[in-house]
Design a protein around this motif. Structure first.
Motif, PDB file in Angstrom:
ATOM      1  N   VAL A 158      55.578  20.025  52.263  1.00  0.00           N
ATOM      2  CA  VAL A 158      55.241  21.043  51.256  1.00  0.00           C
ATOM      3  C   VAL A 158      55.650  20.501  49.895  1.00  0.00           C
ATOM      4  CG1 VAL A 158      55.636  23.418  50.505  1.00  0.00           C
ATOM      5  CG2 VAL A 158      55.611  22.884  52.950  1.00  0.00           C
ATOM      6  N   ILE A 159      54.722  20.520  48.932  1.00  0.00           N
ATOM      7  CA  ILE A 159      54.992  19.868  47.638  1.00  0.00           C
ATOM      8  C   ILE A 159      54.752  20.818  46.462  1.00  0.00           C
ATOM      9  CG2 ILE A 159      54.599  17.519  48.472  1.00  0.00           C
ATOM     10  CD1 ILE A 159      51.765  17.662  47.273  1.00  0.00           C
ATOM     11  N   TRP A 161      53.942  21.612  42.069  1.00  0.00           N
ATOM     12  CA  TRP A 161      52.777  21.414  41.199  1.00  0.00           C
ATOM     13  C   TRP A 161      53.035  20.440  40.057  1.00  0.00           C
ATOM     14  CZ3 TRP A 161      54.924  22.806  36.676  1.00  0.00           C
ATOM     15  CH2 TRP A 161      55.905  23.783  36.701  1.00  0.00           C
ATOM     16  N   ASN A 162      54.244  19.928  39.915  1.00  0.00           N
ATOM     17  CA  ASN A 162      54.518  19.163  38.685  1.00  0.00           C
ATOM     18  C   ASN A 162      54.004  17.719  38.717  1.00  0.00           C
ATOM     19  OD1 ASN A 162      56.491  18.603  40.561  1.00  0.00           O
ATOM     20  ND2 ASN A 162      58.120  18.384  39.052  1.00  0.00           N
ATOM     21  N   LYS A 185      50.914  20.739  52.608  1.00  0.00           N
ATOM     22  CA  LYS A 185      50.442  21.854  51.786  1.00  0.00           C
ATOM     23  C   LYS A 185      50.745  21.582  50.320  1.00  0.00           C
ATOM     24  CE  LYS A 185      52.109  25.702  50.156  1.00  0.00           C
ATOM     25  NZ  LYS A 185      51.341  25.906  48.916  1.00  0.00           N
ATOM     26  N   GLU A 188      49.959  25.947  45.172  1.00  0.00           N
ATOM     27  CA  GLU A 188      48.814  26.844  44.967  1.00  0.00           C
ATOM     28  C   GLU A 188      48.073  26.547  43.663  1.00  0.00           C
ATOM     29  OE1 GLU A 188      50.500  30.703  45.099  1.00  0.00           O
ATOM     30  OE2 GLU A 188      48.609  31.740  44.765  1.00  0.00           O
ATOM     31  N   ALA A 217      49.130  29.494  49.757  1.00  0.00           N
ATOM     32  CA  ALA A 217      50.237  29.971  48.924  1.00  0.00           C
ATOM     33  C   ALA A 217      51.557  29.743  49.652  1.00  0.00           C
ATOM     34  CB  ALA A 217      50.021  31.448  48.617  1.00  0.00           C
ATOM     35  N   THR A 236      59.586  19.418  48.710  1.00  0.00           N
ATOM     36  CA  THR A 236      60.012  19.268  47.322  1.00  0.00           C
ATOM     37  C   THR A 236      59.653  20.553  46.609  1.00  0.00           C
ATOM     38  OG1 THR A 236      59.707  16.881  47.275  1.00  0.00           O
ATOM     39  CG2 THR A 236      59.713  17.989  45.164  1.00  0.00           C
ATOM     40  N   GLY A 237      60.633  21.122  45.920  1.00  0.00           N
ATOM     41  CA  GLY A 237      60.383  22.373  45.211  1.00  0.00           C
ATOM     42  C   GLY A 237      61.683  22.979  44.729  1.00  0.00           C
ATOM     43  N   SER A 238      61.696  24.281  44.586  1.00  0.00           N
ATOM     44  CA  SER A 238      62.863  24.941  43.994  1.00  0.00           C
ATOM     45  C   SER A 238      64.022  25.027  44.991  1.00  0.00           C
ATOM     46  CB  SER A 238      62.470  26.347  43.543  1.00  0.00           C
ATOM     47  OG  SER A 238      62.037  27.082  44.663  1.00  0.00           O
ATOM     48  N   GLU A 259      64.089  18.014  48.541  1.00  0.00           N
ATOM     49  CA  GLU A 259      64.231  17.517  47.163  1.00  0.00           C
ATOM     50  C   GLU A 259      64.084  18.734  46.271  1.00  0.00           C
ATOM     51  OE1 GLU A 259      64.920  14.485  46.443  1.00  0.00           O
ATOM     52  OE2 GLU A 259      64.068  13.158  47.959  1.00  0.00           O
ATOM     53  N   LEU A 260      65.178  19.142  45.627  1.00  0.00           N
ATOM     54  CA  LEU A 260      65.164  20.453  44.962  1.00  0.00           C
ATOM     55  C   LEU A 260      65.324  20.335  43.441  1.00  0.00           C
ATOM     56  CD1 LEU A 260      67.283  22.183  47.749  1.00  0.00           C
ATOM     57  CD2 LEU A 260      64.808  21.896  47.626  1.00  0.00           C
ATOM     58  N   GLY A 261      65.928  21.328  42.829  1.00  0.00           N
ATOM     59  CA  GLY A 261      65.964  21.392  41.366  1.00  0.00           C
ATOM     60  C   GLY A 261      67.022  20.501  40.736  1.00  0.00           C
ATOM     61  N   CYS A 293      61.875  17.603  37.783  1.00  0.00           N
ATOM     62  CA  CYS A 293      63.135  18.016  38.425  1.00  0.00           C
ATOM     63  C   CYS A 293      64.313  17.208  37.887  1.00  0.00           C
ATOM     64  CB  CYS A 293      63.017  17.850  39.925  1.00  0.00           C
ATOM     65  SG  CYS A 293      62.393  16.230  40.386  1.00  0.00           S
ATOM     66  N   GLU A 391      67.829  25.853  35.471  1.00  0.00           N
ATOM     67  CA  GLU A 391      66.712  24.929  35.296  1.00  0.00           C
ATOM     68  C   GLU A 391      65.575  25.669  34.584  1.00  0.00           C
ATOM     69  OE1 GLU A 391      64.607  23.651  38.851  1.00  0.00           O
ATOM     70  OE2 GLU A 391      64.612  21.627  38.038  1.00  0.00           O
ATOM     71  N   PHE A 393      62.672  24.002  33.441  1.00  0.00           N
ATOM     72  CA  PHE A 393      61.440  23.364  33.913  1.00  0.00           C
ATOM     73  C   PHE A 393      60.331  23.506  32.869  1.00  0.00           C
ATOM     74  CE2 PHE A 393      58.808  22.108  37.715  1.00  0.00           C
ATOM     75  CZ  PHE A 393      59.639  21.075  38.106  1.00  0.00           C
TER      76      PHE A 393
HETATM   77  P1  TAP Z   1      58.552  26.300  44.672  1.00  0.00           P
HETATM   78  O1  TAP Z   1      58.199  27.663  44.283  1.00  0.00           O
HETATM   79  O2  TAP Z   1      59.764  26.089  45.495  1.00  0.00           O
HETATM   80  O3  TAP Z   1      57.262  25.748  45.454  1.00  0.00           O
HETATM   81  C1  TAP Z   1      57.211  24.471  46.024  1.00  0.00           C
HETATM   82  C2  TAP Z   1      56.220  24.505  47.158  1.00  0.00           C
HETATM   83  O4  TAP Z   1      56.710  25.351  48.193  1.00  0.00           O
HETATM   84  C3  TAP Z   1      54.851  25.056  46.791  1.00  0.00           C
HETATM   85  O5  TAP Z   1      53.861  24.383  47.530  1.00  0.00           O
HETATM   86  C4  TAP Z   1      54.974  26.497  47.221  1.00  0.00           C
HETATM   87  O6  TAP Z   1      53.745  27.133  47.435  1.00  0.00           O
HETATM   88  C5  TAP Z   1      55.750  26.367  48.505  1.00  0.00           C
HETATM   89  N1  TAP Z   1      56.476  27.545  48.934  1.00  0.00           N
HETATM   90  C6  TAP Z   1      56.774  28.665  48.235  1.00  0.00           C
HETATM   91  N2  TAP Z   1      57.485  29.514  49.000  1.00  0.00           N
HETATM   92  C7  TAP Z   1      57.644  28.924  50.210  1.00  0.00           C
HETATM   93  C8  TAP Z   1      58.314  29.287  51.431  1.00  0.00           C
HETATM   94  N3  TAP Z   1      58.968  30.430  51.545  1.00  0.00           N
HETATM   95  N4  TAP Z   1      58.294  28.419  52.471  1.00  0.00           N
HETATM   96  C9  TAP Z   1      57.659  27.229  52.360  1.00  0.00           C
HETATM   97  N5  TAP Z   1      56.996  26.843  51.244  1.00  0.00           N
HETATM   98  C10 TAP Z   1      57.001  27.664  50.181  1.00  0.00           C
HETATM   99  O7  TAP Z   1      58.704  25.322  43.457  1.00  0.00           O
HETATM  100  P2  TAP Z   1      57.658  25.037  42.312  1.00  0.00           P
HETATM  101  O8  TAP Z   1      57.686  26.181  41.364  1.00  0.00           O
HETATM  102  O9  TAP Z   1      56.351  24.675  42.906  1.00  0.00           O
HETATM  103  O10 TAP Z   1      58.277  23.713  41.662  1.00  0.00           O
HETATM  104  C11 TAP Z   1      59.284  23.746  40.762  1.00  0.00           C
HETATM  105  C12 TAP Z   1      60.611  23.384  41.400  1.00  0.00           C
HETATM  106  O11 TAP Z   1      60.499  22.204  42.202  1.00  0.00           O
HETATM  107  C13 TAP Z   1      61.667  23.090  40.382  1.00  0.00           C
HETATM  108  O12 TAP Z   1      62.835  23.762  40.717  1.00  0.00           O
HETATM  109  C14 TAP Z   1      61.875  21.586  40.485  1.00  0.00           C
HETATM  110  O13 TAP Z   1      63.093  21.099  40.103  1.00  0.00           O
HETATM  111  C15 TAP Z   1      61.581  21.324  41.898  1.00  0.00           C
HETATM  112  N6  TAP Z   1      61.140  19.930  42.062  1.00  0.00           N
HETATM  113  C16 TAP Z   1      62.011  19.063  42.625  1.00  0.00           C
HETATM  114  C17 TAP Z   1      61.673  17.739  42.756  1.00  0.00           C
HETATM  115  C18 TAP Z   1      62.636  16.808  43.376  1.00  0.00           C
HETATM  116  S1  TAP Z   1      62.095  15.353  43.796  1.00  0.00           S
HETATM  117  N7  TAP Z   1      63.870  17.111  43.589  1.00  0.00           N
HETATM  118  C19 TAP Z   1      60.408  17.290  42.356  1.00  0.00           C
HETATM  119  C20 TAP Z   1      59.534  18.211  41.798  1.00  0.00           C
HETATM  120  C21 TAP Z   1      59.911  19.550  41.669  1.00  0.00           C
HETATM  121  P3  TAP Z   1      53.039  27.881  46.179  1.00  0.00           P
HETATM  122  O14 TAP Z   1      52.804  26.849  45.148  1.00  0.00           O
HETATM  123  O15 TAP Z   1      51.772  28.359  46.729  1.00  0.00           O
HETATM  124  O16 TAP Z   1      53.965  28.958  45.749  1.00  0.00           O
END
Ligand code: TAP
Length: 487
Positions: A158-159, A161-162, A185, A188, A217, A236-238, A259-261, A293, A391, A393
């Motif tokens: 799961v990845i 959008w950045n 995935k 969105e 989503a 990778t995400g929040s 890989e988080l924030g 991130c 964060e 972002f």
């Molecule tokens: P999230 O809201 O966490 O979304 C990341 C991915 O997870 C999206 O594909 C999202 O789908 C999906 N998702 C949402 N809720 C989920 C759940 N309950 N279970 C499984 N998957 C779920 O983050 P974001 O807003 O896309 O990205 C920003 C964050 O990512 C920032 O905090 C940033 O620091 C972090 N980030 C970290 C890194 C590394 S390498 N550490 C790299 C890039 C980004 P939807 O898009 O459809 O909501």
């Protein structure tokens, strides 16, 4: 009944990028309709115009995709030698390089990031990742796990959008090199380049089911990571969603990398070359509109040179061009979504309310349509302020000062995150001294936001666990025990 999703390849003669009016899910090597027929639109954040309509994967689609990945894992893919797998990865890398212009334009349209970044950074790094991991496919006995290392099985990925296509490459290239199959995935708001990548898999004749792409989503991601048929989760995400995923998979045999924030500190000591440091501060926080991130979102500058650095930074920021992401002179593109713009605005307003001083280049005009935020610098920030702790972002820099090196390191480490840091100084000994004390997965010295497929990347503390990139990036996709067989 006619499908609402169009599968016919578009004619070659169309513009640089050919985004179809709609896309299905990519399962078992084919674009197919979702079981319940749902879809959603993805928009260009610079204009708010709809780019395409994309299928919404539900739980039954996740079942189908995981089953296809399992069949491929236990079928043709597992019978290939490492060198044969490597050939597919090399082929994908070459096609990415051939279609680089098209992928760069599609990424800028869907994400809002400037074309000079997608053209010179994102897409070349995507190809480089596939080339790099292609080379590992027949050398896995040197991955650090000994000669018995074998693939884990089916990976659910799961990845965010950045960096849509780059994060896909970080996930898919090592997984395939190690002999796994994947269900991925994308976010969105940025599904387009993942769907173009699905076409590339077809073009490369990758066996059906090795790569499956499910657009959807958060619920789709939730269904994927919770699915009993996957053996490994790569997310990778929040930090918030990462914690929810860790709770979901607790007590199962699934391996996970998260890989988080981050809230990276960019530390400028009084002996630093100021002009270079200012360039590094700009790259650290304004690259990719600060949707990074590992952004250097906290500037820690030594008190004795703070005014000089800030004067120079303001002059430099006044030269940045904000606007059309497809204009190759643009430095700052659009914010990826209305929701992200709201979050940035809310945190910047909190900076005002808590007494920090806000500055943006006076001549910076925002386009009327689309989602935009000017490059912004907050001075007079204290460690208690939300803009120093949370964060953002987005293109917002929080400036703090320090008097001694010990104080700099203490402030840099005063965060729940631990992903990145930067150090600007002429003294090599000070770089080593600081790097040994900073609790950050990556510490850049006299540079910032540099990426390379050979370097491991990942965090400490609430920035997650596991490493992606380099030889370290293979370990999460390998095991030395018999993989669990789940169908
Ligand atoms: P999230 O809201 O966490 O979304 C990341 C991915 O997870 C999206 O594909 C999202 O789908 C999906 N998702 C949402 N809720 C989920 C759940 N309950 N279970 C499984 N998957 C779920 O983050 P974001 O807003 O896309 O990205 C920003 C964050 O990512 C920032 O905090 C940033 O620091 C972090 N980030 C970290 C890194 C590394 S390498 N550490 C790299 C890039 C980004 P939807 O898009 O459809 O909501």
């Amino acid at each position: 009944m006619t499908s609402v999703f169009e599968y016919a390849p578009a004619p070659e003669s169309m513009a640089v990028v050919d985004i179809r009016p709609s896309y299905g899910l990519f399962i078992d090597g084919q674009f197919v309709d979702p079981v319940d027929g749902g879809s959603f639109a993805t928009v260009n954040p610079a204009t708010e115009e709809v780019l395409t309509e994309v299928a919404l994967a539900g739980a039954q689609d996740v079942d189908r995709a995981v089953a296809a990945a399992r069949r491929a894992y236990e079928g043709a893919w597992s019978r290939l030698s490492g060198s044969e797998r490597g050939k597919y990865l090399f082929r994908i890398a070459r096609i990415v390089a051939e279609r680089a212009r098209e992928l760069a334009v599609a990424e800028s349209l869907d994400n809002g990031k400037p074309i000079k970044e997608t053209r010179d950074i994102d897409v070349p790094l995507v190809a480089a990742h596939f080339f790099y991991y292609a080379g590992w496919a027949d050398k896995l006995e040197h991955a650090g796990l000994g000669p018995d290392a074998r693939p884990v099985g089916v990976a659910g990925q799961v990845i965010p959008w950045n960096f849509p296509l780059l994060m896909l490459a970080w996930k898919i290239a090592p997984a395939l090199a190690c002999g796994n199959t994947v269900v991925l995935k994308p976010a969105e708001t940025t599904p387009v380049t993942a769907l173009l990548f699905a076409e590339i898999c077809q073009q490369a004749d990758l066996p059906p089911g090795v790569v499956n792409i499910l657009t959807g989503a958060g619920e789709t991601g939730q269904a994927l990571v919770g699915h009993p048929g996957i053996d490994k989760v790569a997310f990778t995400g929040s930090t918030e969603v990462g914690k929810a995923i860790a709770r979901t998979i607790a007590g199962t045999a699934k391996k996970a990398t998260l890989e988080l924030g981050g809230k990276g500190a960019n530390i400028v000591f009084d002996d630093a070359p100021v002009d270079q440091a200012v360039e590094g501060i700009v790259t650290g926080i304004f690259f990719n509109q600060g949707h990074v991130c590992c952004a250097g979102s906290r500037l820690l500058v030594q008190e004795s040179i703070a005014e000089e650095v800030l004067d120079s930074l303001r002059r430099r920021l006044s030269t940045l061009r904000l606007g059309d992401p497809l204009d190759k002179n643009t430095d700052i593109g659009a914010i990826n979504s209305a929701a992200q713009l709201e979050r940035i605005t809310e945190l910047a307003d909190a900076g005002d309310a808590e007494g920090a001083g806000r500055w943006s280049p006076p001549g910076c005009r925002l386009p009327e349509r689309g989602f935009w935020f000017p490059p912004t610098v907050f001075t007079g920030v204290t460690q208690a302020h939300r803009i120093a702790r949370e964060e953002i972002f987005g293109p917002v820099l929080s400036v703090l000062t320090f008097r001694t090196p010990d104080e700099a390191v203490e402030k840099a480490n005063n965060t729940p995150y631990g992903l990145s840091a930067g150090v600007w100084t002429e003294k090599g000994s000070r770089i080593l001294w600081a790097a040994n004390r900073l609790r950050a997965g990556v510490v850049w010295a006299n540079t910032f936001n540099r990426f390379d497929p050979t370097s491991p990347f990942g965090g400490y503390k609430e920035s997650g666990y596991g490493r992606e990139g380099g030889r370290h990036g293979l370990a999460p996709y390998l095991t030395t025990s018999e993989p669990a067989r789940r169908l």
